[in-house]
Design a protein around this motif. Structure first.
Motif, mmCIF file in Angstrom:
data_model
loop_
_atom_site.group_PDB
_atom_site.id
_atom_site.type_symbol
_atom_site.label_atom_id
_atom_site.label_comp_id
_atom_site.label_asym_id
_atom_site.label_seq_id
_atom_site.Cartn_x
_atom_site.Cartn_y
_atom_site.Cartn_z
ATOM 1 N N LYS A 86 17.230 -7.635 3.693
ATOM 2 C CA LYS A 86 16.514 -7.499 4.974
ATOM 3 C C LYS A 86 15.014 -7.666 4.749
ATOM 4 N N LYS A 87 14.361 -8.081 5.836
ATOM 5 C CA LYS A 87 12.937 -8.340 5.692
ATOM 6 C C LYS A 87 12.077 -7.294 6.410
ATOM 7 N N ASP A 88 12.712 -6.309 7.042
ATOM 8 C CA ASP A 88 11.931 -5.319 7.789
ATOM 9 C C ASP A 88 11.055 -4.511 6.854
ATOM 10 N N ARG A 89 9.788 -4.576 7.100
ATOM 11 C CA ARG A 89 8.892 -3.728 6.304
ATOM 12 C C ARG A 89 7.659 -3.325 7.101
ATOM 13 N N VAL A 90 7.137 -2.153 6.758
ATOM 14 C CA VAL A 90 5.942 -1.621 7.425
ATOM 15 C C VAL A 90 4.969 -1.191 6.338
ATOM 16 N N ASN A 91 3.745 -1.578 6.516
ATOM 17 C CA ASN A 91 2.726 -1.171 5.555
ATOM 18 C C ASN A 91 1.464 -0.815 6.342
ATOM 19 N N ILE A 92 1.187 0.463 6.435
ATOM 20 C CA ILE A 92 0.025 0.909 7.219
ATOM 21 C C ILE A 92 -0.953 1.616 6.289
ATOM 22 N N LYS A 93 -2.190 1.189 6.367
ATOM 23 C CA LYS A 93 -3.230 1.818 5.540
ATOM 24 C C LYS A 93 -4.329 2.314 6.481
ATOM 25 N N SER B 86 -5.439 -1.207 8.135
ATOM 26 C CA SER B 86 -4.489 -2.310 8.076
ATOM 27 C C SER B 86 -3.123 -1.846 8.573
ATOM 28 N N VAL B 87 -2.596 -2.576 9.536
ATOM 29 C CA VAL B 87 -1.254 -2.303 10.053
ATOM 30 C C VAL B 87 -0.456 -3.589 9.887
ATOM 31 N N ASP B 88 0.609 -3.491 9.159
ATOM 32 C CA ASP B 88 1.367 -4.690 8.801
ATOM 33 C C ASP B 88 2.854 -4.374 9.020
ATOM 34 N N VAL B 89 3.393 -4.920 10.096
ATOM 35 C CA VAL B 89 4.799 -4.659 10.420
ATOM 36 C C VAL B 89 5.536 -5.993 10.429
ATOM 37 N N GLU B 90 6.536 -6.093 9.613
ATOM 38 C CA GLU B 90 7.264 -7.353 9.496
ATOM 39 C C GLU B 90 8.744 -7.126 9.753
ATOM 40 N N GLY B 91 9.306 -7.869 10.681
ATOM 41 C CA GLY B 91 10.742 -7.776 10.936
ATOM 42 C C GLY B 91 11.410 -9.062 10.513
ATOM 43 N N GLU B 92 12.664 -9.184 10.885
ATOM 44 C CA GLU B 92 13.417 -10.386 10.523
ATOM 45 C C GLU B 92 12.742 -11.639 11.092
ATOM 46 N N TYR C 92 -7.614 6.553 1.547
ATOM 47 C CA TYR C 92 -6.645 5.966 2.475
ATOM 48 C C TYR C 92 -5.376 6.796 2.594
#
Lengths: 142, 93
Positions: free
Chosen positions: A64-71, B78-84, A51
């Motif tokens: 803050k809650k902004d997060r990105v997680n791409i696999k 897997s694409v996981d994008v989280e904002g406010e 991966y």
């Protein structure tokens, strides 16, 4: 079985594998009763890259809650490289021209199926870990 | 053995909206594709034989092979994008 244990311990001694990997290999060896060749249990095959990860997360305590997680499975990259072989000639020229414009010293013709494994293997050593604007960006392969 | 993605999960949440949450059973699509392939198998075999002499058809077969490879490798993407207040999640399982 004794020989294979010694080879694992030698690889650990030479720093080719980590303690965890050595433990994993030894337990696999014990599980197999020594019947399986060590080549089949080598760290390269055991740890084939699967991966590509891109992670962006706020620094702890940031609130803050902004997060990105791409696999992304590496297999998609392999298939994508094969796809480049099917591009029409004029499209290839345009892409190569764009590469030149951006100062990249490569063309699509340099991306060949036989080179892709080397390229993917090179990704193993690539880790990008940047902290900026209260965010942490990590790009790596596993 | 390679297994294609069996389920696609899609979640989109906009601010002040409940958004959508979809579980798409891709395995039903694959069953349909297998049925179609079985139905058109004689035609596919005929085209494969013709493709020996017609490079355009050969390219179509190569393209189909690559598409097949891409679809199979989508598993575990897997694409996981989280904002406010916004969320976008796309997963193939």
């Amino acid at each position: 079985m004794g020989d294979e244990r010694t080879r694992i311990l030698n690889m650990l001694k030479e720093g080719k594998i980590t303690v965890d990997e050595a433990e994993e290999l030894l337990s696999a060896l014990e599980g197999q009763g020594g019947g399986k060749e060590l080549s089949a249990l080598s760290p390269d095959s055991a740890k084939k890259l699967k991966y590509f990860h891109v992670i962006v997360e706020p620094e702890s305590g940031n609130g803050k809650k902004d997060r990105v997680n791409i696999k992304i499975p590496i297999a998609i990259i392999r298939a994508g490289v094969k796809m480049t072989n099917l591009l029409p000639e004029d499209a290839r020229d345009k892409i190569n021209g764009a590469f030149r414009e951006k100062g990249l010293g490569m063309t699509l013709d340099d991306i060949k199926e036989e080179n892709i494994e080397d390229f993917i293997e090179a990704l193993r050593d690539m880790t990008i870990d940047v902290e900026a604007d209260n965010k942490r960006v990590k790009i790596f392969c596993e | 053995m390679k297994i294609p993605p069996l389920v696609m999960y899609l979640r989109i949440k906009e601010p002040e909206e409940s958004g959508i949450r979809l579980w798409i059973p891709l395995f039903l699509l694959w069953l349909f594709v297998i049925f179609l392939l079985a139905l058109f198998l004689p035609l596919v075999v005929l085209l494969a034989l013709i493709s020996v002499h017609v490079p355009e058809i050969r390219r179509v077969f190569i393209f189909a092979g690559i598409i097949y490879e891409i679809i199979f490798s989508l598993r575990e993407l897997s694409v996981d994008v989280e904002g406010e207040h916004q969320v976008f999640i796309l997963k193939f399982m």
